[in-house]
Design an enzyme around this catalytic site. Sequence first.
Site, PDB file in Angstrom:
ATOM      1  N   ASP A  29      -1.812   6.396  -3.717  1.00 50.69           N
ATOM      2  CA  ASP A  29      -0.901   5.450  -3.368  1.00 50.69           C
ATOM      3  C   ASP A  29      -0.513   4.540  -4.213  1.00 50.69           C
ATOM      4  OD1 ASP A  29      -2.904   3.978  -2.871  1.00 50.69           O
ATOM      5  OD2 ASP A  29      -2.319   3.334  -0.724  1.00 50.69           O
ATOM      6  N   SER A  43       0.769  -1.003   0.112  1.00 53.11           N
ATOM      7  CA  SER A  43       0.209  -0.054   0.017  1.00 53.11           C
ATOM      8  C   SER A  43       0.722   1.259   0.080  1.00 53.11           C
ATOM      9  CB  SER A  43      -0.987  -0.060   1.140  1.00 53.11           C
ATOM     10  OG  SER A  43      -1.849   0.901   1.007  1.00 53.11           O
ATOM     11  N   ASP A  66      -1.045   1.190  -4.746  1.00 49.37           N
ATOM     12  CA  ASP A  66      -1.915   0.242  -5.365  1.00 49.37           C
ATOM     13  C   ASP A  66      -3.341   1.026  -5.357  1.00 49.37           C
ATOM     14  OD1 ASP A  66      -2.283   0.521  -2.462  1.00 49.37           O
ATOM     15  OD2 ASP A  66      -3.474  -1.388  -2.323  1.00 49.37           O
TER      16      ASP A  66
END
Length: 567
Positions: free
Chosen positions: A294, A144, A296
């Site tokens: 971000d 993430s 992902d």
Amino acid sequence: MKIKKSALEWCRAPFDLNMQNQVKSLINKETELKDAFYKDIEFGTGGIRGIMGPGTNRINKYTLGKVAQGLSLYLKDQFRYKKIKAVIAYDSRNKSEYFAQIVANILSANSIQVFLFNSLRSTPQLSYTIRSLKANCGIVITASHNPPDYNGFKLYWKNGGQIVPPKDIELEEIINSIKYNEILFEGKKDKLTHLGKNTDAQFHKVCISLAKQKTNSKRDIKIVFTSLHGTSINSIPVILEKVGYKNISIVKEQSTPNGNFPTVLSPNPEEPEALKIAVNQAQKENAEIVIGTDPDSDRLGIAVKNEDGDFILLNGNQTMMIMSHFLLSVRKEKKLINSKDYIASTIVSSPVIKKVASYFKINCILTLTGFKWIGKEIENRKNENFIFGGEESFGYLIGNKIRDKDAITSALLACEIGSVLKCQGKTIFDFMIECYKIYGPYKERLINKIFTGKSGAEKIHKMMSNFRKNPPKTINESKLESVEDYLFSYKYCLKKNKKYKLNLPKANVLIYILKDKSKIAIRPSGTEPKIKFYISVNKKNFKYNNWKLTELELEKRIDSIVKELKL
């Protein structure tokens, strides 16, 4: 002694020579060796996440291999006599593609049909694809928003949401029972199917259906977009153009996927520093909104102009309030709101979200921290209408077709809100102030205290124990009214000297509520070596009908709380 013994086991078969040599290089480095081997990396928050490297407490082919092998056995037990399907995606992080292939090989070696994306894709697209392919589970290789040296394995179930109890506990037991020499690394080619661009169009169509507004606005707002070297570069520009946006300025130096994230300290849109280049570009180009995701693409940062024309980064609670109020206002205008509608948020997010629900006379469901719990509520409430969900950590979800926080669809919604408001002669900032005039002004701040390694974990445990055993009687001259302890499932009201049961799963979260309605939530992070303090303060009315003065007063209250708690 136990740590060194564990490390020496990694210096022989079944570990390959490369791994053996990496471990040998740590043998005489006491601190590094301890941090790498003092425990097994924990399965939690929907999977595993950690620093890449050799060791039982690191992300590598063997720790991921145990999880993948354990998952294979668990799937076979859960779906006996059925053809089992799994979808695998990966982001732009270093080694993500390599790890994704390893996981695909292990699952296929266990006779599971694997659908592996042929290049990087976002987490929300994985969530959607699980449901569209009617797969039994999905995996995304990502850490993430964590720093570059991290990676991880996020697990999703057949409903498209992250795995939740009791399944995660059952799976963890199987993973812990797996020995490294039991991992099947040799995949079966006939069990592997690659997913390509044909799946993208379907996903983009769904995103548009969820966020596009029926409006006469020209969609001529000027947008600056940054993917922060992540996956959203493949989705957001395409979707915005399909809807009709033409003034999209992409931050070129951050548009190439790169796991080193060379232009930022951390690829986390919660941090103003991460969007600094995009904001500077927006100022030069006189843009109206900045959107950034971000790696992902499950978190979305939004910067808008304030009354002075300066860009400010909206915090997650503000964006959540703006989006939920906007969506519900549209439903109200169309006379679509009914008793089955609900929105959702988390216990550490701002109390303002409950006021939004109350204003529109619908339910607000509060869950534990983590979007997996909101996904679980959506699954459990199939006869109700999920409108919107959000959490303070920049995660938002519109509708129920995707089951995890979704920066792709949310980015489109943010631009749609900006376009509709521009047509009315307003800005997103103006709309936020209008919301605060309805609900009362709120201000929030997140404080992160980082403590790494084994000693850091012990310090965090000690801090939580101290806050739990010795709550302050007053904070910032306001009496402590109640303490919510989710680890022991009770709410204690000091005035009544009475405990009430909390009907949520146990979690290491502590919440102080003060007499002036300030709220302080404390919890250790489930994915990083840090303890988090979520502070929310509010007033009934604006000071002299002026947001600047009101915000300044609220910020001072937060400063006082931070000082008293010695943060």
